[in-house]
Design a protein around this motif. Structure first.
Motif, PDB file in Angstrom:
ATOM      1  N   PRO A  81      60.375  84.996  54.303  1.00 12.91           N
ATOM      2  CA  PRO A  81      61.297  86.289  53.427  1.00 12.91           C
ATOM      3  C   PRO A  81      62.005  85.613  52.535  1.00 12.91           C
ATOM      4  CG  PRO A  81      62.158  85.417  55.816  1.00 12.91           C
ATOM      5  CD  PRO A  81      60.717  84.813  55.707  1.00 12.91           C
ATOM      6  N   PHE A  82      62.242  84.232  52.719  1.00 12.53           N
ATOM      7  CA  PHE A  82      62.968  83.655  51.318  1.00 12.53           C
ATOM      8  C   PHE A  82      62.056  82.528  50.704  1.00 12.53           C
ATOM      9  CE2 PHE A  82      66.062  84.711  54.440  1.00 12.53           C
ATOM     10  CZ  PHE A  82      66.982  85.678  53.759  1.00 12.53           C
ATOM     11  N   PRO A  83      62.288  82.296  49.375  1.00  9.95           N
ATOM     12  CA  PRO A  83      61.740  81.173  48.627  1.00  9.95           C
ATOM     13  C   PRO A  83      61.882  79.785  49.166  1.00  9.95           C
ATOM     14  CG  PRO A  83      62.849  82.526  47.072  1.00  9.95           C
ATOM     15  CD  PRO A  83      63.209  82.985  48.538  1.00  9.95           C
ATOM     16  N   TRP A  84      60.725  78.949  49.200  1.00  2.87           N
ATOM     17  CA  TRP A  84      60.976  77.588  49.499  1.00  2.87           C
ATOM     18  C   TRP A  84      61.498  76.823  48.287  1.00  2.87           C
ATOM     19  CZ3 TRP A  84      60.845  76.636  54.313  1.00  2.87           C
ATOM     20  CH2 TRP A  84      60.114  77.135  55.239  1.00  2.87           C
ATOM     21  N   LEU A  85      61.980  75.680  48.467  1.00  2.35           N
ATOM     22  CA  LEU A  85      62.305  74.637  47.022  1.00  2.35           C
ATOM     23  C   LEU A  85      60.928  74.139  46.643  1.00  2.35           C
ATOM     24  CD1 LEU A  85      65.398  73.156  48.845  1.00  2.35           C
ATOM     25  CD2 LEU A  85      65.343  75.281  47.734  1.00  2.35           C
ATOM     26  N   ARG A  86      61.313  73.490  45.357  1.00  2.00           N
ATOM     27  CA  ARG A  86      60.112  72.966  44.626  1.00  2.00           C
ATOM     28  C   ARG A  86      60.832  71.508  44.227  1.00  2.00           C
ATOM     29  NH1 ARG A  86      58.814  74.610  40.349  1.00  2.00           N
ATOM     30  NH2 ARG A  86      56.535  74.218  40.242  1.00  2.00           N
ATOM     31  N   VAL A  87      59.836  70.655  44.350  1.00  2.00           N
ATOM     32  CA  VAL A  87      60.272  69.299  43.729  1.00  2.00           C
ATOM     33  C   VAL A  87      59.021  68.693  42.933  1.00  2.00           C
ATOM     34  CG1 VAL A  87      60.828  66.776  44.363  1.00  2.00           C
ATOM     35  CG2 VAL A  87      61.721  68.760  45.912  1.00  2.00           C
ATOM     36  N   VAL A  88      59.509  68.238  41.913  1.00  2.09           N
ATOM     37  CA  VAL A  88      58.522  67.466  40.766  1.00  2.09           C
ATOM     38  C   VAL A  88      58.712  66.076  40.703  1.00  2.09           C
ATOM     39  CG1 VAL A  88      58.210  69.849  39.710  1.00  2.09           C
ATOM     40  CG2 VAL A  88      59.849  68.263  38.763  1.00  2.09           C
ATOM     41  N   ASP A  89      57.746  65.585  40.332  1.00  2.00           N
ATOM     42  CA  ASP A  89      57.921  64.064  39.809  1.00  2.00           C
ATOM     43  C   ASP A  89      58.557  63.871  38.607  1.00  2.00           C
ATOM     44  OD1 ASP A  89      55.907  64.254  37.960  1.00  2.00           O
ATOM     45  OD2 ASP A  89      54.258  62.963  39.225  1.00  2.00           O
ATOM     46  N   GLU A  90      58.662  62.521  38.104  1.00  2.00           N
ATOM     47  CA  GLU A  90      59.251  62.074  36.865  1.00  2.00           C
ATOM     48  C   GLU A  90      58.618  62.778  35.675  1.00  2.00           C
ATOM     49  OE1 GLU A  90      56.071  59.201  37.821  1.00  2.00           O
ATOM     50  OE2 GLU A  90      57.629  59.975  38.908  1.00  2.00           O
ATOM     51  N   ARG A  91      57.320  63.174  35.691  1.00  2.00           N
ATOM     52  CA  ARG A  91      56.855  63.729  34.400  1.00  2.00           C
ATOM     53  C   ARG A  91      56.732  65.167  34.641  1.00  2.00           C
ATOM     54  NH1 ARG A  91      51.640  60.120  33.516  1.00  2.00           N
ATOM     55  NH2 ARG A  91      51.637  60.211  35.747  1.00  2.00           N
ATOM     56  N   GLY A  92      57.465  65.925  35.861  1.00  4.24           N
ATOM     57  CA  GLY A  92      57.361  67.327  35.985  1.00  4.24           C
ATOM     58  C   GLY A  92      56.149  67.808  36.795  1.00  4.24           C
ATOM     59  N   ASN A  93      55.333  66.707  37.194  1.00  6.61           N
ATOM     60  CA  ASN A  93      54.299  67.418  37.930  1.00  6.61           C
ATOM     61  C   ASN A  93      54.639  67.666  39.397  1.00  6.61           C
ATOM     62  OD1 ASN A  93      52.138  66.629  35.958  1.00  6.61           O
ATOM     63  ND2 ASN A  93      52.764  64.457  36.525  1.00  6.61           N
TER      64      ASN A  93
END
Length: 299
Positions: free
Chosen positions: A173-185
């Motif tokens: 029902p709610f969004p998860w969080l997102r994590v990217v690496d040092e180059r935005g991947n």
């Protein structure tokens, strides 16, 4: 029981560490702070039976929500009792239950963030009230772990389907969080919890005295990956302090080496490059695996 859970979860679910983080972890107690905070959160979530009666919290539910200033109260190290902010948050604004008056549109506005409530979790606090040294992590939690009245099953079945606008009692029902690496991947698009250790100020604008001590930007930073980045990469500005800002990067955090690290700095970052956020995260899959382990151990 809670000590046993902390030990088990710390060993099995060690944080993801890059090589530079491993080096820092060996020489800097900052990462130990993040590891301790992670273990305390998982132990709390995995042991609702430790709550005073009547027990109403379910396995996996986080009621020790992050510490934010409310009317007449600044950061005090105490949790906010299952309440969260919204994208319109300002210091002193009222907090609310993410599941209250749920609509798909409102689910996009929930922001469960703030300082790690160290007193609630039984860990050490900062040396100064304003945490001038950035020794207290900032904590970001997907509302899926807080607004459980809208969750059908708080378990591994929530991994994979992704967030939709299906509404209260939908699978996610709610969004998860997102994590990217040092180059935005993209590292993960299904992150349950992010913990960021601010460290000392890196710019003169990060004045950690009242009322600036109430702003995430006084503690967390951003960086810009330019188009000259080595592929694969996703150019753009990634701002760990902008979690409360409505933008195309909602729920996205960047895990990168600090500008204070030894050795040459990446040439593909826009200058000036001033960044020292240290981050660990718990994916939804890791989180629910930890809850299954806690249940098997009597949680």
């Amino acid at each position: 029981m809670i000590i046993t859970l902390i030990v088990i979860l710390t060993i099995v679910l060690a944080p993801r560490l890059t090589l530079w983080q491993v080096h820092n972890a060996a020489t800097d107690r900052g990462y130990q702070t993040l590891i301790d905070a992670k273990a305390a959160i998982l132990a709390h979530a995995g042991n609702p039976k430790a709550d005073p009666p009547p027990i109403s919290r379910i396995l996996g539910q986080i009621s020790f929500t992050p510490d934010l200033p409310t009317a007449g109260v600044t950061y005090n190290g105490q949790d906010k009792a299952s309440l969260c902010a919204t994208s319109a948050w300002a210091p002193g604004a009222a907090l609310s239950d993410p599941a209250a008056a749920y609509t798909p549109a409102k689910s996009l506005l929930v922001r469960c963030f703030g300082r790690f409530p160290f007193l609630s979790y039984g860990l050490a606090g900062p040396s100064t009230a304003d945490d001038e040294g950035g020794a207290i992590p900032w904590m970001f939690v997907s509302a899926n772990l807080v607004g459980v009245a809208c969750v059908t099953k708080l378990d591994m079945s929530m991994v994979g389907p992704g967030y939709t606008v299906g509404g209260c009692k939908s699978v996610v029902p709610f969004p998860w969080l997102r994590v990217v690496d040092e180059r935005g991947n993209l590292l993960s698009k299904e992150v349950a919890i992010v913990l960021i250790l601010p460290g000392p100020p890196v710019t003169n604008t990060q004045q950690r005295v009242s009322p600036n001590d109430r702003s995430p930007a006084a503690y967390l930073e951003s960086l810009t990956v330019t188009a000259a980045c080595p592929k694969p990469c996703i150019p753009g500005t990634y701002n760990n302090a902008a979690y409360t800002v409505a933008s195309g990067l909602l729920w996205t955090f960047i895990d990168a080496a600090p500008s204070t690290a030894l050795g040459p700095q990446p040439s593909y970052y826009q200058q000036p490059f001033t960044f020292n956020d240290r981050l660990i995260y718990i994916t939804a899959a890791e989180y629910f695996a930890a809850m299954a382990m806690a249940k098997a151990n009597g949680g």
